[in-house]
Design a protein around this motif. Structure first.
Motif, PDB file in Angstrom:
ATOM      1  N   ARG A  91       0.938  -1.309  -0.068  1.00  0.00           N
ATOM      2  CA  ARG A  91      -0.019  -0.020   0.115  1.00  0.00           C
ATOM      3  C   ARG A  91       0.890   1.221   0.107  1.00  0.00           C
ATOM      4  N   GLY A  92       0.313   2.368  -0.418  1.00  0.00           N
ATOM      5  CA  GLY A  92       1.209   3.729  -0.316  1.00  0.00           C
ATOM      6  C   GLY A  92       0.522   4.727  -1.201  1.00  0.00           C
ATOM      7  N   HIS A  93       1.212   5.759  -1.154  1.00  0.00           N
ATOM      8  CA  HIS A  93       0.735   6.862  -1.950  1.00  0.00           C
ATOM      9  C   HIS A  93       1.938   7.842  -2.501  1.00  0.00           C
ATOM     10  N   TYR A  94       1.513   8.612  -3.274  1.00  0.00           N
ATOM     11  CA  TYR A  94       2.331  10.042  -3.852  1.00  0.00           C
ATOM     12  C   TYR A  94       1.698  11.019  -3.852  1.00  0.00           C
ATOM     13  N   PRO A 116      -1.728  12.245 -22.388  1.00  0.00           N
ATOM     14  CA  PRO A 116      -2.936  12.108 -21.859  1.00  0.00           C
ATOM     15  C   PRO A 116      -3.048  12.078 -20.343  1.00  0.00           C
ATOM     16  N   SER A 117      -1.837  11.673 -19.715  1.00  0.00           N
ATOM     17  CA  SER A 117      -2.008  11.514 -17.933  1.00  0.00           C
ATOM     18  C   SER A 117      -0.977  12.600 -17.656  1.00  0.00           C
ATOM     19  N   LYS A 118      -1.730  13.126 -16.535  1.00  0.00           N
ATOM     20  CA  LYS A 118      -0.907  14.193 -15.484  1.00  0.00           C
ATOM     21  C   LYS A 118      -0.217  13.484 -14.334  1.00  0.00           C
ATOM     22  N   ALA A 119      -0.912  13.570 -13.255  1.00  0.00           N
ATOM     23  CA  ALA A 119      -0.454  13.121 -11.974  1.00  0.00           C
ATOM     24  C   ALA A 119       0.243  11.652 -12.090  1.00  0.00           C
ATOM     25  N   LEU A 120      -0.755  10.644 -12.682  1.00  0.00           N
ATOM     26  CA  LEU A 120      -0.143   9.303 -12.665  1.00  0.00           C
ATOM     27  C   LEU A 120       0.971   9.199 -13.563  1.00  0.00           C
ATOM     28  N   ALA A 121       1.135  10.007 -14.699  1.00  0.00           N
ATOM     29  CA  ALA A 121       2.486   9.976 -15.570  1.00  0.00           C
ATOM     30  C   ALA A 121       3.361  10.426 -14.844  1.00  0.00           C
ATOM     31  N   ASP A 122       3.316  11.762 -14.199  1.00  0.00           N
ATOM     32  CA  ASP A 122       4.360  12.438 -13.664  1.00  0.00           C
ATOM     33  C   ASP A 122       4.889  11.719 -12.365  1.00  0.00           C
ATOM     34  N   ILE A 123       4.095  11.549 -11.613  1.00  0.00           N
ATOM     35  CA  ILE A 123       4.378  10.961 -10.071  1.00  0.00           C
ATOM     36  C   ILE A 123       4.135   9.417  -9.942  1.00  0.00           C
ATOM     37  N   GLY A 124       2.839   8.877 -10.382  1.00  0.00           N
ATOM     38  CA  GLY A 124       2.490   7.542 -10.218  1.00  0.00           C
ATOM     39  C   GLY A 124       3.432   6.844 -10.736  1.00  0.00           C
ATOM     40  N   PRO A 159     -13.566  22.276 -24.282  1.00  0.00           N
ATOM     41  CA  PRO A 159     -14.769  21.437 -23.812  1.00  0.00           C
ATOM     42  C   PRO A 159     -14.751  20.020 -24.626  1.00  0.00           C
ATOM     43  N   GLY A 160     -15.061  18.999 -23.636  1.00  0.00           N
ATOM     44  CA  GLY A 160     -15.235  17.545 -23.931  1.00  0.00           C
ATOM     45  C   GLY A 160     -13.846  16.964 -24.315  1.00  0.00           C
ATOM     46  N   GLU A 161     -12.534  17.440 -24.176  1.00  0.00           N
ATOM     47  CA  GLU A 161     -11.579  16.742 -24.402  1.00  0.00           C
ATOM     48  C   GLU A 161     -10.742  16.403 -23.048  1.00  0.00           C
ATOM     49  N   PRO A 162     -10.187  15.158 -22.780  1.00  0.00           N
ATOM     50  CA  PRO A 162      -9.471  14.980 -21.699  1.00  0.00           C
ATOM     51  C   PRO A 162      -8.228  16.054 -21.485  1.00  0.00           C
ATOM     52  N   GLY A 163      -8.331  16.306 -20.143  1.00  0.00           N
ATOM     53  CA  GLY A 163      -6.939  17.561 -19.738  1.00  0.00           C
ATOM     54  C   GLY A 163      -6.104  16.914 -18.764  1.00  0.00           C
ATOM     55  N   GLY A 164      -6.153  15.285 -18.693  1.00  0.00           N
ATOM     56  CA  GLY A 164      -5.103  15.073 -17.523  1.00  0.00           C
ATOM     57  C   GLY A 164      -5.503  15.127 -16.236  1.00  0.00           C
ATOM     58  N   ASP A 165      -5.108  13.947 -15.506  1.00  0.00           N
ATOM     59  CA  ASP A 165      -5.757  13.553 -14.126  1.00  0.00           C
ATOM     60  C   ASP A 165      -5.022  14.367 -13.117  1.00  0.00           C
ATOM     61  N   ASP A 166      -5.783  15.027 -12.094  1.00  0.00           N
ATOM     62  CA  ASP A 166      -4.984  15.374 -11.049  1.00  0.00           C
ATOM     63  C   ASP A 166      -4.797  14.641  -9.784  1.00  0.00           C
ATOM     64  N   LEU A 167      -5.613  13.537  -9.913  1.00  0.00           N
ATOM     65  CA  LEU A 167      -5.604  12.548  -8.670  1.00  0.00           C
ATOM     66  C   LEU A 167      -6.032  11.306  -9.343  1.00  0.00           C
ATOM     67  N   ALA A 168      -5.548  10.189  -8.578  1.00  0.00           N
ATOM     68  CA  ALA A 168      -5.907   8.742  -9.171  1.00  0.00           C
ATOM     69  C   ALA A 168      -5.659   7.782  -8.007  1.00  0.00           C
ATOM     70  N   SER A 181      -2.337  -1.172  -3.450  1.00  0.00           N
ATOM     71  CA  SER A 181      -3.064   0.145  -3.479  1.00  0.00           C
ATOM     72  C   SER A 181      -2.305   1.138  -3.524  1.00  0.00           C
ATOM     73  N   CYS A 182      -2.581   2.212  -4.177  1.00  0.00           N
ATOM     74  CA  CYS A 182      -1.925   3.562  -4.437  1.00  0.00           C
ATOM     75  C   CYS A 182      -2.846   4.686  -4.680  1.00  0.00           C
ATOM     76  N   VAL A 183      -2.691   5.821  -3.654  1.00  0.00           N
ATOM     77  CA  VAL A 183      -3.324   7.018  -4.053  1.00  0.00           C
ATOM     78  C   VAL A 183      -2.264   7.872  -4.551  1.00  0.00           C
ATOM     79  N   VAL A 184      -2.555   8.595  -5.853  1.00  0.00           N
ATOM     80  CA  VAL A 184      -1.725   9.694  -6.410  1.00  0.00           C
ATOM     81  C   VAL A 184      -2.377  10.894  -6.501  1.00  0.00           C
ATOM     82  N   SER A 185      -2.051  12.043  -6.091  1.00  0.00           N
ATOM     83  CA  SER A 185      -2.425  13.280  -6.017  1.00  0.00           C
ATOM     84  C   SER A 185      -1.577  14.417  -6.293  1.00  0.00           C
ATOM     85  N   GLN A 186      -2.082  15.521  -6.922  1.00  0.00           N
ATOM     86  CA  GLN A 186      -1.384  16.798  -6.915  1.00  0.00           C
ATOM     87  C   GLN A 186      -2.009  17.813  -6.456  1.00  0.00           C
ATOM     88  N   LEU A 187      -2.955  17.585  -5.716  1.00  0.00           N
ATOM     89  CA  LEU A 187      -4.070  18.431  -5.068  1.00  0.00           C
ATOM     90  C   LEU A 187      -4.086  18.348  -3.522  1.00  0.00           C
TER      91      LEU A 187
END
Length: 290
Positions: A91-94, A116-124, A159-168, A181-187
């Motif tokens: 278990r863990g988080h970033y 296409p991915s922000k938080a998960l690609a960057d730190i996840g 509008p309507g386009e994916p903008g990259g995840d802030d959390l996962a 299990s992992c929690v990833v968040s930049q918020l």
């Protein structure tokens, strides 16, 4: 730069969109490469970097900096030696907070530059690399939930386009049968750069945190007794410097250069992001190949 014969190695540390063309140009000119993660927008593009570098007989490294910590290496050795028994749970988080506000802007918020991915690609991907490195096992499947609660200007204009995840929130299955299990968040307000990885085995657990990176914590219970031990692992140089020292030893042809994160690990991390994006869309488990 790639045409300069005095240059042997190119470090690719720019925006994600620039990684592939710079790395391929460097390899085509006979330069070894060190590439930031994620290597590229997709696993297919990442594999192209690895393939071209390998075909040219060159060395390549992915910048998974935290794998250079002595305590992380000690955790891997402890698990491999069976000190905590067969791993059953990780278990863990970033957690970070540098994009917690609507006014926080960066090129990573633009999918055209970041992917296409922000938080998960960057730190996840860092957490994924730590998971596989410490346990010595590959992830075989993922189930992901990814959200973008902060609507920044660059996203609002599309509008309507994916903008990259802030959390996962990601669930993972390992080849040995363990679940993770992992929690990833930049918020996450109040968390500047908070990583935790805890592996639980049948006879004990081991954990590492970036908040106290020189410490390795083990725990076990025997009857009514609970034993918790904190071991300090001294480091004679920063983790990235340690990895680069091994990489440059390989570049210069040293007989035993030491371990560094290869480009193949960057490809696996990109495949993890690809699978998580598919899972978040389908709301189903997605397999991750070897």
């Amino acid at each position: 730069m790639v045409a300069d014969r005095e240059i042997d190695v190119v470090h690719v540390a720019g925006r994600n969109v620039d990684h592939v063309p710079i790395a391929l140009a460097a390899a085509a000119s006979g330069k070894h490469v060190v590439v930031e993660k994620p290597l590229a927008f997709t696993a297919r593009e990442s594999a192209r970097i690895e393939s071209e570098v390998s075909a040219a007989g060159l060395c390549g490294m992915t910048c998974f900096t935290y794998l250079g910590h002595g305590a992380v290496a000690a955790a891997r050795e402890l698990v491999a030696a069976g000190e905590i028994g067969p791993v059953v749970l990780v278990r863990g988080h970033y957690l970070q907070d540098w994009l917690a506000l609507e006014s926080d802007e960066d090129w990573r918020c633009d999918p055209d530059l970041n992917g296409p991915s922000k938080a998960l690609a960057d730190i996840g991907t860092h957490w994924f690399a730590l998971l596989e490195h410490i346990t010595g096992q590959e992830v075989v499947a993922v189930r992901a939930e990814m959200e973008t609660p902060v609507r920044r200007a660059v996203i609002a204009a599309r509008p309507g386009e994916p903008g990259g995840d802030d959390l996962a929130v990601v669930s993972l299955r390992l080849e040995g049968g363990a679940i993770a299990s992992c929690v990833v968040s930049q918020l996450s307000h109040g968390h500047r750069n908070d990583i935790l990885v805890e592996a639980t085995g049948r006879s004990g657990s081991v954990s590492w945190s970036s908040e106290v990176p020189s410490e390795l914590v083990t725990a076990a219970r025997s009857g009514a007794d609970r034993v918790r031990d904190v071991r300090v692992v001294d480091e004679d140089r920063p983790p990235l410097a340690a990895l680069l020292e091994n990489f440059y030893a390989a570049v210069t042809g040293a007989a035993s250069p030491g371990w560094y994160p290869p480009l193949s690990l960057g490809v696996r991390a990109a495949a993890f992001v690809d699978a998580s994006l598919r899972s978040a869309s389908s709301r189903e488990w997605v397999s991750l190949g070897p």
